[in-house]
Write a protein that holds these residues in place. Sequence first.
Motif, mmCIF file in Angstrom:
data_model
loop_
_atom_site.group_PDB
_atom_site.id
_atom_site.type_symbol
_atom_site.label_atom_id
_atom_site.label_comp_id
_atom_site.label_asym_id
_atom_site.label_seq_id
_atom_site.Cartn_x
_atom_site.Cartn_y
_atom_site.Cartn_z
ATOM 1 N N SER A 89 119.589 54.112 27.986
ATOM 2 C CA SER A 89 120.460 55.222 28.392
ATOM 3 C C SER A 89 120.331 56.429 27.460
ATOM 4 O O SER A 89 121.095 57.388 27.570
ATOM 5 C CB SER A 89 121.923 54.755 28.436
ATOM 6 O OG SER A 89 122.346 54.288 27.163
ATOM 7 N N TYR A 90 119.384 56.389 26.541
ATOM 8 C CA TYR A 90 119.176 57.495 25.602
ATOM 9 C C TYR A 90 118.679 58.714 26.361
ATOM 10 O O TYR A 90 117.829 58.619 27.250
ATOM 11 C CB TYR A 90 118.168 57.080 24.536
ATOM 12 C CG TYR A 90 118.110 57.979 23.320
ATOM 13 C CD1 TYR A 90 119.041 57.837 22.295
ATOM 14 C CD2 TYR A 90 117.139 58.955 23.188
ATOM 15 C CE1 TYR A 90 118.997 58.646 21.163
ATOM 16 C CE2 TYR A 90 117.074 59.763 22.063
ATOM 17 C CZ TYR A 90 118.008 59.602 21.054
ATOM 18 O OH TYR A 90 117.957 60.405 19.935
ATOM 19 N N VAL A 91 119.188 59.889 26.009
ATOM 20 C CA VAL A 91 118.799 61.122 26.690
ATOM 21 C C VAL A 91 117.471 61.622 26.133
ATOM 22 O O VAL A 91 117.365 61.941 24.950
ATOM 23 C CB VAL A 91 119.883 62.209 26.523
ATOM 24 C CG1 VAL A 91 119.437 63.510 27.202
ATOM 25 C CG2 VAL A 91 121.207 61.734 27.108
ATOM 26 N N GLY A 220 120.231 64.282 23.373
ATOM 27 C CA GLY A 220 121.294 64.833 24.205
ATOM 28 C C GLY A 220 122.271 65.685 23.427
ATOM 29 O O GLY A 220 123.214 66.230 23.995
ATOM 30 N N LEU A 226 112.616 66.900 27.472
ATOM 31 C CA LEU A 226 112.961 65.554 27.895
ATOM 32 C C LEU A 226 111.732 64.689 28.135
ATOM 33 O O LEU A 226 111.826 63.465 28.139
ATOM 34 C CB LEU A 226 113.811 65.608 29.167
ATOM 35 C CG LEU A 226 115.160 66.314 29.034
ATOM 36 C CD1 LEU A 226 115.892 66.318 30.374
ATOM 37 C CD2 LEU A 226 116.023 65.645 27.967
#
Length: 307
Positions: A89-91, A220, A226
Amino acid sequence: MRHSSEVLEEMAGPADRAALFERYRARLFGIAYRMLGTVDDANDLVQECYLRWHQADPVAIEAPEGWLVAVITRLAIDRSRRNDVERRSYVGQWLPEPLTIGAPPPTDRRAELASDLSLAFLVMLERLAPEERAAFLLREVLGVEYAELARVLDRSEAACRQMVHRARERVRTERPRFHVSPDAKRELLERFVRALEREDRDALLAVVAPDATFISDGGGRVRAALRVIQGAPRVVRMLLGIHQKWGDVRDTITWLNGEPALVSYRGDQLVSTTSFDVDGDRIFGFYRVLNPDKLKNLGARRAPLVG
């Protein structure tokens, strides 16, 4: 291996046990940091190992170093498994936390540290499963014998040999090793910084490999790409765009993870670090950490010269 009676004598009291633990602290931190990629996690595991060391029955410990390495490795494997789940779930892209080990390491340790402590090496390790990562580190970096490796991982020697072989082949395939001295790398970074300061596109293209990649980690928290930026034209265009937008940022070459790297400041505030993978003539990997959580203690916290 020493006899148990010698170990018992060396661990006669709490002060003796504490002193003996300190003898191996750097090596334990080095294992945990290479496994996990963050200083806080590594320090947490070293502390947990310290508690278990004091709670253990000395009679059951035949070789303190082997016992401690086994404990820290098993703790790191368990923590790695949890971290792997959390990082889904890391941005954006995840990079290891840069490590300050002080001013330039001793000359006789520079090449060794640059080889097995660099961000490029740690990024590659992250692609291995936790047990495979541990097996590769213990065997290839620390030189642990297969019999001891089997005991640490609770596997057969044959299984450990196969695990290390698979990891070694994957490392060789995914990251060709170039033997570049830290001093030669620093000279290349100086050329890069001069070209960037002049906003000289051609000079930048001369030091950035055609197939270069740029990975940035903002977590994030701050703006960062990204996805991985690929190809020299795109990487150089992005670097020039950032430099023109943030012209007040000051880049300084320093030592991180045992090799030359860039730290960037806006005023007195540290805003990023950039580590590099080079082949001697050109830069083919950029690793930029902007996540404030991975920078907040960088200037103040110095790890032991890891083993």
